[in-house]
Write a protein that holds these residues in place. Structure first.
Motif: not given
Ligand SMILES: Cc1cc2nc3c(=O)[nH]c(=O)nc-3n(C[C@H](O)[C@H](O)[C@H](O)COP(=O)(O)OP(=O)(O)OC[C@H]3O[C@@H](n4cnc5c(N)ncnc54)[C@H](O)[C@@H]3O)c2cc1C
Length: 406
Positions: A13, A16-17, A38-39, A47-48, A51-52, A54, A179, A381, A385, A387
């Motif tokens: 993955g 960002i995490v 990363e696929k 998600q990264t 998002n907002s 913030v 994967v 997450a 997550a 931030t």
């Protein structure tokens, strides 16, 4: 002898995490060989990116929780990181606004929680104080959070990826590499991908919306399922965008992990309004009609989904109304900025949250990281997550250092 497919650690993955976890392990153990798989064609595509944007301060989260700790630490680290690598960001502050008397008790609880979490500089505002910060916003009371900010998390992820790739010998970020299977054989795990076979001594699962499936592939019974919640945004037109200076948030419902529709000035200068939260029929589907049989089957055959529906059906209906009725969405925004009109808003981006759901229908609030003998699984997450990513990465490194004999 090692060949090019052998790694000490493979992170699944490239959001960002996952990137932050690889980065932190690399900082603490420079000679460890790590690959991030990363696929998608590009890192940070889910998600990264959606998002907002913030930088949360950590006001809402239960004192002592993973979220509270990593958000506070992660925010500070993120800002230092952004300053060091010249990533545009702004500490514009935010206000959490009560528009009805019945919200005051929850607003007070949020304030107390913020004090317990030692959030710097928070203060209560009256209607006059609200207007001094946001001249077009109306409310009966608010909390001002001066250290909340905005950033583009994709830019942060891209920088982390570039830093990893600098160490050509030991670090790789491999895109378009999905994967598809995991097989532990002796001391190593074999990873089957759409490209080639990889082997690693340890794996770290940071697959976001797919993290429960990766855990299942690894033979872990995690007792939860990722249920995707789509959030739709509207965007303010240029002239209306002048009505919002920073971040205007509603008072959150303490029973739900979603913060409610907010008005967010982004780092690009636009103002996003949203997101709502509706069950999505495709985990990585961003259109209102997107559907995937496997994703829908997994969500709807899980008893927890139905128990959640039973518990939160009123909230669910309300969120679907916001999704399909522009007029209704606008009404929610007008609670805070009454001068907004239908012509001021146009459809914007959408994002899908990877929200872990327990078997009894409970929306799992805190981050969840599980460990087995040879793997770490980041299973829940959601916000904040992005931030908190650098602090989550640090936590993952601590677990890996202690248990993986690095
Ligand atoms: C609408 C919305 C608004 C939000 N607002 C904020 C906010 O303002 N502030 C904040 O801090 N947080 C916010 N969040 C939360 C934040 O975006 C996420 O918590 C964070 O991005 C999670 O990062 P991640 O790396 O875990 O997941 P992701 O970014 O989703 O990354 C997971 C990656 O894993 C990859 N992957 C999955 N399966 C495989 C596989 N089999 N093989 C290889 N790769 C795979 C995916 O392609 C993806 O790139 C928001 C989230 C949403 C959805």
């Amino acid at each position: 002898m090692r060949n090019h497919s052998d790694y000490d650690i493979i992170v699944i993955g490239g959001g960002i995490v996952g990137l932050a976890s690889a980065y932190k392990i690399g900082l603490h153990h420079p000679n460890i060989r790590i690959a991030v798989l990363e696929k998608e064609k590009q890192i940070a595509s889910h998600q990264t990116e959606r998002n907002s944007g913030v930088i949360h301060s950590g006001l809402y989260y239960k004192p002592g929780s993973y979220k509270a700790r990593t958000c506070a630490e992660g925010r500070k680290e993120l800002i230092e990181f952004a300053k060091k690598y010249k990533i545009t960001h702004k500490i514009c502050g935010k206000i959490i606004v009560a528009t009805k008397k019945r919200e005051l008790a929850n607003l007070e609880k949020v304030f107390e929680n913020g004090l317990a979490n030692q959030i710097e500089g928070i203060e209560k505002l009256d209607p006059y104080g609200i207007r001094k910060i946001e001249p077009f916003c109306q409310g009966i009371a608010a909390i001002h959070v001066p250290f909340a900010g905005i950033i583009d998390f994709t830019k942060v992820a891209e920088k982390i990826s570039r830093l990893l790739k600098k160490d050509k010998q030991n670090k790789k970020v491999i895109t378009s590499c999905e994967v598809k299977g995991l097989d532990k054989s002796g001391e190593v795990t074999e990873l089957t991908t759409n490209r080639e076979q990889f082997t690693a001594r340890y794996i770290i699962n940071c697959a976001g919306l797919q993290s429960d499936r990766i855990a299942k592939m690894a033979g872990v019974k995690c007792g939860l399922r990722i249920v995707p919640f789509r959030g739709d945004y509207y965007e303010l037109n240029k002239s209306a965008a002048e009505k919002v200076r920073g971040l205007i948030y509603p008072v959150p419902d303490p029973d739900l992990p979603f913060l409610g529709v907010h008005l967010t000035r982004t780092i690009n200068g636009t103002v996003e309004c949203g997101p709502n939260a509706v069950l999505a029929f495709k985990r990585e589907g961003y259109g209102k009609k997107d559907f995937n049989l496997k994703d829908s089957w997994d969500a709807l055959t899980y008893p927890g989904t139905w128990l959640m529906f039973l518990r939160h059906w009123r909230f669910g209906l309300e969120e679907y109304r916001k999704s399909f009725s522009k007029r209704h969405f606008l009404k929610q925004l007008q609670k805070f900025v009454p001068k907004l009109r239908a012509k001021d808003i146009k459809p914007g981006i959408a994002g899908v949250r990877a929200q872990a759901l327990g078997p009894n229908g409970e929306l799992i609030d805190d981050f969840r990281i599980e460990r087995t003998e040879n793997a770490i699984h980041v299973l829940n997450a959601p916000s904040p997550a992005a931030t908190a990513a650098l602090a989550i990465g640090e936590a993952v490194n601590e677990i890996a250092t202690e248990h993986f004999n690095l």
